[in-house]
Structures are given as C-alpha cells and as structure tokens.
Motif scaffolding. Structure first.
Motif, PDB file in Angstrom:
ATOM      1  N   GLY A   8       2.788  -4.786  10.510  1.00  0.00           N
ATOM      2  CA  GLY A   8       3.454  -5.281   9.311  1.00  0.00           C
ATOM      3  C   GLY A   8       4.876  -4.762   9.210  1.00  0.00           C
ATOM      4  N   ILE A   9       5.596  -5.293   8.237  1.00  0.00           N
ATOM      5  CA  ILE A   9       6.966  -4.853   7.961  1.00  0.00           C
ATOM      6  C   ILE A   9       7.033  -4.409   6.506  1.00  0.00           C
ATOM      7  N   ALA A  10       7.569  -3.215   6.285  1.00  0.00           N
ATOM      8  CA  ALA A  10       7.718  -2.667   4.937  1.00  0.00           C
ATOM      9  C   ALA A  10       9.201  -2.576   4.594  1.00  0.00           C
ATOM     10  N   GLU A  11       9.486  -2.371   3.315  1.00  0.00           N
ATOM     11  CA  GLU A  11      10.876  -2.279   2.859  1.00  0.00           C
ATOM     12  C   GLU A  11      11.084  -1.009   2.046  1.00  0.00           C
ATOM     13  N   VAL A  12      12.202  -0.335   2.295  1.00  0.00           N
ATOM     14  CA  VAL A  12      12.536   0.889   1.566  1.00  0.00           C
ATOM     15  C   VAL A  12      12.920   0.536   0.131  1.00  0.00           C
ATOM     16  N   VAL A  13      12.246   1.184  -0.839  1.00  0.00           N
ATOM     17  CA  VAL A  13      12.553   0.915  -2.250  1.00  0.00           C
ATOM     18  C   VAL A  13      13.055   2.156  -2.983  1.00  0.00           C
ATOM     19  N   SER A  14      12.870   3.338  -2.380  1.00  0.00           N
ATOM     20  CA  SER A  14      13.315   4.563  -3.045  1.00  0.00           C
ATOM     21  C   SER A  14      13.529   5.667  -2.021  1.00  0.00           C
ATOM     22  N   ILE A  15      14.605   6.444  -2.213  1.00  0.00           N
ATOM     23  CA  ILE A  15      14.887   7.616  -1.381  1.00  0.00           C
ATOM     24  C   ILE A  15      15.247   8.766  -2.313  1.00  0.00           C
ATOM     25  N   LYS A  16      14.491   9.849  -2.230  1.00  0.00           N
ATOM     26  CA  LYS A  16      14.735  11.003  -3.093  1.00  0.00           C
ATOM     27  C   LYS A  16      14.867  12.268  -2.254  1.00  0.00           C
ATOM     28  N   GLY A  17      15.628  13.238  -2.765  1.00  0.00           N
ATOM     29  CA  GLY A  17      15.758  14.517  -2.090  1.00  0.00           C
ATOM     30  C   GLY A  17      16.970  14.587  -1.187  1.00  0.00           C
ATOM     31  N   SER A  18      16.985  15.630  -0.342  1.00  0.00           N
ATOM     32  CA  SER A  18      18.108  15.885   0.553  1.00  0.00           C
ATOM     33  C   SER A  18      17.680  15.690   1.998  1.00  0.00           C
ATOM     34  N   ASP A  19      18.615  15.905   2.920  1.00  0.00           N
ATOM     35  CA  ASP A  19      18.306  15.755   4.340  1.00  0.00           C
ATOM     36  C   ASP A  19      17.242  16.744   4.802  1.00  0.00           C
ATOM     37  N   ASN A  20      17.104  17.873   4.100  1.00  0.00           N
ATOM     38  CA  ASN A  20      16.125  18.884   4.495  1.00  0.00           C
ATOM     39  C   ASN A  20      14.749  18.669   3.869  1.00  0.00           C
ATOM     40  N   GLN A  23      11.861  12.341   0.311  1.00  0.00           N
ATOM     41  CA  GLN A  23      10.723  11.461   0.067  1.00  0.00           C
ATOM     42  C   GLN A  23      11.217  10.022   0.064  1.00  0.00           C
ATOM     43  N   ILE A  24      10.533   9.178   0.832  1.00  0.00           N
ATOM     44  CA  ILE A  24      10.913   7.770   0.905  1.00  0.00           C
ATOM     45  C   ILE A  24       9.712   6.914   0.529  1.00  0.00           C
ATOM     46  N   SER A  25       9.958   5.916  -0.307  1.00  0.00           N
ATOM     47  CA  SER A  25       8.899   4.996  -0.724  1.00  0.00           C
ATOM     48  C   SER A  25       9.168   3.606  -0.165  1.00  0.00           C
ATOM     49  N   PHE A  26       8.072   2.919   0.181  1.00  0.00           N
ATOM     50  CA  PHE A  26       8.153   1.603   0.801  1.00  0.00           C
ATOM     51  C   PHE A  26       7.176   0.644   0.126  1.00  0.00           C
ATOM     52  N   THR A  27       7.528  -0.623   0.098  1.00  0.00           N
ATOM     53  CA  THR A  27       6.545  -1.651  -0.228  1.00  0.00           C
ATOM     54  C   THR A  27       5.746  -1.927   1.036  1.00  0.00           C
ATOM     55  N   PHE A  28       4.541  -2.450   0.892  1.00  0.00           N
ATOM     56  CA  PHE A  28       3.774  -2.814   2.080  1.00  0.00           C
ATOM     57  C   PHE A  28       2.976  -4.084   1.814  1.00  0.00           C
ATOM     58  N   CYS A  46       5.390   9.156  13.335  1.00  0.00           N
ATOM     59  CA  CYS A  46       4.104   9.429  12.700  1.00  0.00           C
ATOM     60  C   CYS A  46       4.322  10.224  11.417  1.00  0.00           C
ATOM     61  N   LEU A  47       3.900   9.651  10.290  1.00  0.00           N
ATOM     62  CA  LEU A  47       4.077  10.281   8.987  1.00  0.00           C
ATOM     63  C   LEU A  47       2.776  10.190   8.194  1.00  0.00           C
ATOM     64  N   THR A  48       2.702  10.955   7.110  1.00  0.00           N
ATOM     65  CA  THR A  48       1.500  10.988   6.278  1.00  0.00           C
ATOM     66  C   THR A  48       1.765  10.339   4.931  1.00  0.00           C
ATOM     67  N   VAL A  49       0.884   9.452   4.527  1.00  0.00           N
ATOM     68  CA  VAL A  49       0.986   8.822   3.210  1.00  0.00           C
ATOM     69  C   VAL A  49       0.606   9.862   2.152  1.00  0.00           C
ATOM     70  N   VAL A  50       1.544  10.188   1.257  1.00  0.00           N
ATOM     71  CA  VAL A  50       1.282  11.223   0.248  1.00  0.00           C
ATOM     72  C   VAL A  50       0.952  10.639  -1.121  1.00  0.00           C
ATOM     73  N   SER A  51       1.297   9.368  -1.344  1.00  0.00           N
ATOM     74  CA  SER A  51       0.910   8.723  -2.601  1.00  0.00           C
ATOM     75  C   SER A  51       0.990   7.211  -2.454  1.00  0.00           C
ATOM     76  N   ILE A  52       0.160   6.531  -3.245  1.00  0.00           N
ATOM     77  CA  ILE A  52       0.146   5.069  -3.267  1.00  0.00           C
ATOM     78  C   ILE A  52       0.073   4.618  -4.720  1.00  0.00           C
ATOM     79  N   PHE A  57       3.952   2.773  -1.157  1.00  0.00           N
ATOM     80  CA  PHE A  57       3.468   4.052  -0.646  1.00  0.00           C
ATOM     81  C   PHE A  57       4.651   4.968  -0.353  1.00  0.00           C
ATOM     82  N   THR A  58       4.381   6.276  -0.387  1.00  0.00           N
ATOM     83  CA  THR A  58       5.437   7.280  -0.224  1.00  0.00           C
ATOM     84  C   THR A  58       5.076   8.251   0.887  1.00  0.00           C
ATOM     85  N   VAL A  59       6.095   8.674   1.643  1.00  0.00           N
ATOM     86  CA  VAL A  59       5.917   9.675   2.698  1.00  0.00           C
ATOM     87  C   VAL A  59       6.969  10.768   2.533  1.00  0.00           C
TER      88      VAL A  59
END
Length: 206
Positions: A8-20, A23-28, A46-52, A57-59
């Motif tokens: 599938g293809i997801a889209e970035v909808v939110s970016i929070k925090g710093s380079d270090n 947290q990025i959220s995507f539609t799916f 490879c990333l872990t889904v931390v919330s939906i 979803f957010t990683v």
C-alpha cells in the motif's frame, strides 16, 4: 522481516519533535490491517506502530534512523511505500529485506523504455561490493533486480505495475531514496572478511 512487495501507499499527515526524537503519523488504506506494536516497513525502514486512531497510525523515528534514511527530509503530504512484516507461511515474491537500511542513494537519470522506465542511481563506495548485475536490491522497500552496473551507477528497470503501485512512479531526477543491499551478500562479505583476517593472523603467529 519483509519481502519487498509493497502492500500500500500511505501519506504523511503529521511530523512532531526534533531530528533526535521524531514522531510521524500517516494515513493508511482501509484494507491495510494494523495493530499497535506491529512492525511495518515504511520506504524500506522497519518501524513500530505506536498508536492507531481511525485511519492514521504513528511511528517513532530515532536520531540514528533519521540520520541514515530519507526521514531526515520527509515532509507533510509525502507519499510512502508500506508493507506489513512477514508471517510464517507468507509467500516470498520478492527477496528478504530486514528493514535495516544501509544508506541513501540519489537518482541520476530517469528514462523511458517502452511502457517501463529505467532509473539510474549513484553507488556509494562502501556499497559497491554488494551491487551486481542481476542481483537483488531494496529501494524504498521495493524488491528490485539490478539491470546493469558500472563504477559510478546502477540501473533498475521499473515495470508498469511497480510504477503504478509504489511511489517509484513519482520519482524525479535528484530524488534521494533508501537502499538496502541483499542480506545474503552482506553475510557472505562478513564471513569472507573474517576468514581473511583469521588467515592473516595465523601467518603473523607463524
């Protein structure tokens, strides 16, 4: 572990925090099954889904991941390839990808070839031993076969299906993409280096 067959293809909808610590959220897609704690490949990482929440979803992105992948310059609205981790019994239609990206390469040229397109990428010096004609490579999480290779670049032939069902169809000249070399090639190289070091050590002792 992944197969490099994008689901599938997801889209970035939110970016929070710093380079270090980002947290990025995507539609799916609605037909893409996800639960908290799942491993997921996003553009080959490879990333872990931390919330939906509903269809988002957010990683978490660590500083190291941000540094060595294209997540360092991702923006809201960007599209990404996604693939769930393999389960026992799943078909392996591509090749094994660990989701541990080896670095970033740049697109040097894009040319049409019938209904397909040929994309050329630069080769980082440290990855030259692992990229060979007819060998496998992961580009933004897509399992592909190297068409040709020279001292400076390697070429991939992209068929219409791959163009239409991954973000590769939206690539532009000079874009940066994630690359993962064939995991088997990596382990063979490790064993050869170990063997040569061992032989050299024995010669010194003698």
């Amino acid at each position: 572990m992944f197969s490099g067959i994008v689901q599938g293809i997801a889209e970035v909808v939110s970016i929070k925090g710093s380079d270090n610590d980002k947290q990025i959220s995507f539609t799916f897609p609605k037909d893409f099954a996800l639960t908290n704690g799942d491993s997921i490949s996003i553009n080959g990482v490879c990333l872990t889904v931390v919330s939906i929440k509903k269809s988002i979803f957010t990683v978490d992105i660590s500083g190291e991941t941000n540094k060595i992948t294209t997540f360092s310059h991702i923006s809201i609205g960007d599209k990404v390839n996604i693939e769930p981790s393999l389960k026992l019994g799943d078909s392996i239609s591509g090749h094994f990808l660990s989701g541990h990206v080896d670095g970033v390469v740049q697109i040097k040229s894009i040319e049409s070839s019938g209904n397909s397109m040929v994309v050329s990428f630069n080769i980082p010096p440290e990855l030259k031993p692992f990229i060979t004609r007819k060998g496998s490579v992961g580009i933004d999480g897509v399992s592909l076969t190297v068409n040709s290779v020279n001292e400076e670049c390697f070429n991939l032939n992209i068929i219409p299906y791959t163009k239409e069902n991954t973000i590769i169809g939206n690539y532009s000249l000079s874009d940066l993409v994630n690359i993962e070399i064939d995991i088997i090639a990596r382990y063979i190289e490790k064993q050869l280096v170990y063997k040569l070091d061992s032989l050299s050590h024995k010669k010194v002792i003698k």
